[in-house]
Each structure stands twice: as C-alpha cells, then as structure tokens.
Motif scaffolding. Sequence first.
Motif, PDB file in Angstrom:
ATOM      1  N   ASN A  79      17.733   4.067 -13.638  1.00  0.00           N
ATOM      2  CA  ASN A  79      18.774   4.584 -14.529  1.00  0.00           C
ATOM      3  C   ASN A  79      20.098   3.853 -14.324  1.00  0.00           C
ATOM      4  O   ASN A  79      20.923   3.779 -15.234  1.00  0.00           O
ATOM      5  N   LEU A  80      20.309   3.286 -13.140  1.00  0.00           N
ATOM      6  CA  LEU A  80      21.520   2.510 -12.897  1.00  0.00           C
ATOM      7  C   LEU A  80      21.377   1.095 -13.477  1.00  0.00           C
ATOM      8  O   LEU A  80      22.310   0.572 -14.091  1.00  0.00           O
ATOM      9  N   LEU A  81      20.206   0.491 -13.316  1.00  0.00           N
ATOM     10  CA  LEU A  81      19.998  -0.873 -13.803  1.00  0.00           C
ATOM     11  C   LEU A  81      19.860  -0.929 -15.322  1.00  0.00           C
ATOM     12  O   LEU A  81      20.312  -1.888 -15.955  1.00  0.00           O
ATOM     13  N   TRP A  82      19.211   0.074 -15.890  1.00  0.00           N
ATOM     14  CA  TRP A  82      19.065   0.146 -17.334  1.00  0.00           C
ATOM     15  C   TRP A  82      19.969   1.276 -17.846  1.00  0.00           C
ATOM     16  O   TRP A  82      21.160   1.098 -17.953  1.00  0.00           O
ATOM     17  N   THR A 112       5.361   8.511 -10.080  1.00  0.00           N
ATOM     18  CA  THR A 112       6.383   7.571 -10.532  1.00  0.00           C
ATOM     19  C   THR A 112       7.190   8.145 -11.691  1.00  0.00           C
ATOM     20  O   THR A 112       8.414   7.988 -11.753  1.00  0.00           O
ATOM     21  N   ALA A 113       6.512   8.822 -12.602  1.00  0.00           N
ATOM     22  CA  ALA A 113       7.215   9.451 -13.731  1.00  0.00           C
ATOM     23  C   ALA A 113       8.222  10.482 -13.235  1.00  0.00           C
ATOM     24  O   ALA A 113       9.368  10.538 -13.721  1.00  0.00           O
ATOM     25  N   THR A 114       7.828  11.282 -12.256  1.00  0.00           N
ATOM     26  CA  THR A 114       8.748  12.303 -11.739  1.00  0.00           C
ATOM     27  C   THR A 114       9.934  11.659 -11.025  1.00  0.00           C
ATOM     28  O   THR A 114      11.053  12.177 -11.093  1.00  0.00           O
ATOM     29  N   LEU A 115       9.716  10.537 -10.340  1.00  0.00           N
ATOM     30  CA  LEU A 115      10.829   9.853  -9.678  1.00  0.00           C
ATOM     31  C   LEU A 115      11.841   9.343 -10.699  1.00  0.00           C
ATOM     32  O   LEU A 115      13.058   9.455 -10.494  1.00  0.00           O
ATOM     33  N   LEU A 116      11.348   8.773 -11.791  1.00  0.00           N
ATOM     34  CA  LEU A 116      12.248   8.294 -12.838  1.00  0.00           C
ATOM     35  C   LEU A 116      13.084   9.439 -13.398  1.00  0.00           C
ATOM     36  O   LEU A 116      14.295   9.307 -13.585  1.00  0.00           O
ATOM     37  N   HIS A 117      12.429  10.563 -13.664  1.00  0.00           N
ATOM     38  CA  HIS A 117      13.144  11.722 -14.196  1.00  0.00           C
ATOM     39  C   HIS A 117      14.104  12.310 -13.163  1.00  0.00           C
ATOM     40  O   HIS A 117      15.238  12.679 -13.492  1.00  0.00           O
ATOM     41  N   GLU A 147       8.966  -3.436 -17.474  1.00  0.00           N
ATOM     42  CA  GLU A 147      10.115  -3.847 -16.665  1.00  0.00           C
ATOM     43  C   GLU A 147      10.597  -2.698 -15.788  1.00  0.00           C
ATOM     44  O   GLU A 147      10.776  -2.852 -14.576  1.00  0.00           O
ATOM     45  N   VAL A 148      10.813  -1.546 -16.396  1.00  0.00           N
ATOM     46  CA  VAL A 148      11.306  -0.382 -15.661  1.00  0.00           C
ATOM     47  C   VAL A 148      10.256   0.104 -14.670  1.00  0.00           C
ATOM     48  O   VAL A 148      10.562   0.405 -13.504  1.00  0.00           O
ATOM     49  N   THR A 149       9.012   0.170 -15.118  1.00  0.00           N
ATOM     50  CA  THR A 149       7.943   0.663 -14.253  1.00  0.00           C
ATOM     51  C   THR A 149       7.748  -0.245 -13.052  1.00  0.00           C
ATOM     52  O   THR A 149       7.623   0.228 -11.909  1.00  0.00           O
ATOM     53  N   ALA A 150       7.717  -1.549 -13.294  1.00  0.00           N
ATOM     54  CA  ALA A 150       7.512  -2.490 -12.196  1.00  0.00           C
ATOM     55  C   ALA A 150       8.621  -2.397 -11.167  1.00  0.00           C
ATOM     56  O   ALA A 150       8.389  -2.536  -9.959  1.00  0.00           O
ATOM     57  N   HIS A 151       9.844  -2.145 -11.615  1.00  0.00           N
ATOM     58  CA  HIS A 151      10.972  -2.032 -10.691  1.00  0.00           C
ATOM     59  C   HIS A 151      10.716  -0.958  -9.647  1.00  0.00           C
ATOM     60  O   HIS A 151      11.029  -1.140  -8.463  1.00  0.00           O
ATOM     61  N   VAL A 210      14.146   8.113 -18.735  1.00  0.00           N
ATOM     62  CA  VAL A 210      13.455   9.309 -19.231  1.00  0.00           C
ATOM     63  C   VAL A 210      12.266   8.932 -20.109  1.00  0.00           C
ATOM     64  O   VAL A 210      11.159   9.458 -19.953  1.00  0.00           O
ATOM     65  N   LEU A 211      12.480   8.003 -21.019  1.00  0.00           N
ATOM     66  CA  LEU A 211      11.420   7.647 -21.956  1.00  0.00           C
ATOM     67  C   LEU A 211      10.278   6.892 -21.275  1.00  0.00           C
ATOM     68  O   LEU A 211       9.100   7.110 -21.600  1.00  0.00           O
ATOM     69  N   VAL A 212      10.595   6.029 -20.318  1.00  0.00           N
ATOM     70  CA  VAL A 212       9.530   5.350 -19.577  1.00  0.00           C
ATOM     71  C   VAL A 212       8.781   6.356 -18.703  1.00  0.00           C
ATOM     72  O   VAL A 212       7.554   6.276 -18.564  1.00  0.00           O
ATOM     73  N   GLY A 213       9.501   7.323 -18.155  1.00  0.00           N
ATOM     74  CA  GLY A 213       8.817   8.398 -17.429  1.00  0.00           C
ATOM     75  C   GLY A 213       7.858   9.150 -18.328  1.00  0.00           C
ATOM     76  O   GLY A 213       6.726   9.463 -17.934  1.00  0.00           O
TER      77      GLY A 213
END
Length: 333
Positions: free
Chosen positions: A109-112, A87-92, A43-47, A118-121
């Motif tokens: 981070n705003l939606l979830w 993508t991982a770096t963008l999440l972090h 879910e988070v990754t697809a977003h 951090v953990l999905v990253g």
Amino acid sequence: MGLDTPDAKPHDRLAAMLADDMGQVNTLIRARMASKHAPRIPEVTAHLVEAGGKRLRPMLTLAAARICGYDGPFHIHLAATVEFIHTATLLHDDVVDESRQRRGRPTANLLWDNKSSVLVGDYLFARSFQLMTEPGDLRVLEILSNAAATIAEGEVLQLTAAQDLRTDDSIYLQVVRGKTAALFSAATEVGGVIARAEESQVQALYAYGDALGIAFQIADDLLDYQGVSSATGKNVGDDFRERKLTLPVIKAVAAADATERAFWQRTIEKGRQEDGDLDHALALLKKHGALEATRDEALLWAGRAKESMATLPPSDMRDVLIDLADFVVSRLY
C-alpha cells in the motif's frame, strides 16, 4: 512472528523435509498469481509473496497430509490455497493498519496505493477459491471457505474490541481465533481430510492448528512488550502506541484500580498519549504480573498443541510439529 530467525530449527527441519512439495507449491503460486489483463496484480503479489516469508501455513497443510499417508497431488493445491488466503489478508491488514513496513520491506500500500492492495487482495481470495475447488472435495471447500469468513469476522471484531476496555480474555481469544488460529487450524485440518484420515486424526490435526495459532499470537503480543526489536522486527510498545488492547494490557486492566483505569482510558480508549506513558504502562504490566500471566497462557496453548499431535501415529514429521509448538513460545523464557 519470529519464525524467520536463524535458530528456527523445527521450521528449518520441516522445510527440508517438505522441500520437494514446497517447490511444487511455489510453482503453482507463481502460475496462479499471474494475470493477462492486469499486470499490477502479479507485481503487487510478487512483492509480498517473494519477500522471504517462511510459508509456515502451507507447510502445515503438506505436513498434515504427509502424516496421514497422503500420496495424491491435491495437497499442493490446498497448500497454495492457504498461502493465497494468508497473503490476501496481509494486503488487507496493511491497509487497515496503515502499515508502512512488512518483513523489513515497504508495504504494497505504500509502494502502490490502498486501492491496489485491497483489489489485489480480493483477486487472491478469488484465486484461493478457484484452487480449493479443484480437489473436488466439498468438505475441503467448507473448511477453507469457513476459515476465510472467520478471518474477516475476527478482523472486524478487532476493530471494535481493540480500544474498548470492556474487552476481556474471552473476546481477545475470539479475535485471535479469527485473525490467526482459523487459518492454522484449517491448514492442518484439510491435510487430514484430503488424506481421508480417520475422523479422530482429522480432529487432532484441527486441535493442533488451533492451539498452535493461539500460542503463536499470544507470544507475538507478549513480545511486543518484552521482546528485543532486532529479533522481533517490531519496536517494543508498538501495540501500545497503536492503541491495541492485547492480552497483557487486558490482564492489567482487569486488576487496575481507579487511577490506573483512568490511565488506560486516556492512552488506549482516547488515544491521548504523552511522553513516559509507555514506561508507565510497562510498570503497570509488571506490577500486576500481566506479562507472566500472558506467558503462562502462551505456554498452556503450546502444551495443548503438543498433546493433540501426540495422539497421531509416531513419525519424524509429527515430532517436528511437536517441536514447532515448543519453538513458538521458546523466546518467552
């Protein structure tokens, strides 16, 4: 940066030339971002993955492999690896920067929440390491794992350097090489390595990615002070408001008198900003020629990228990458 604009002709040409390969990369990304036990991961990754990014970095890997004549399957794995790392770096980054918007959409981070981001990253970093081992090439593994470490190092360095007026051009370049150029250069270098290209070609691809990434970031930092919000997706002066010491301000601080330095100390180091401070900052940047000097730096690095690519065998793909270096800095004129 603005590689998403409609006039991004080199990027559009590159995407068209690599459409079949990118289709395979996207399929692999979707398969590997799945999780049997934690549905929040896809879910988070697809977003973020499906948010419309142009995927420049994985295309650089595909293009480099193609330029060097590669006809095997593993450039697909490496391109997906590069995108997962990005993508991982963008999440972090969005957690660290407390960002609320990316690519015109609310951040993960705003939606979830921060923990999920951090953990999905972390999960995507782990997936990237799984992918990068599959070609069975130790040098590929070394390049990409080093890039992941360098990116993290650059981000940590930025934490301490971004609001310290002692930060100079060399420290800024070190930050940029870490947070941006490391993945560009790794993306192009592994394309040559997987193709078993001559070492001179591999090094030329590395140099191209390094210089392109630096030009890309310098241009982005300059556009924060002189860009048009509708084109850049950022408000003019966001970096100033967020107290980020980027190259235009570094150059103005280097030329500042005591009164001007006190202004920068108050607004950047201490964060005590008042109405009118952004206008005064822009005036100081213009007074000391900081915007023009920053533009010259971006053009210099774009030129180095073109020179590096020019040493490779002529091809349509090579010419598109040369044009891409011009495009990265085209809106600075």
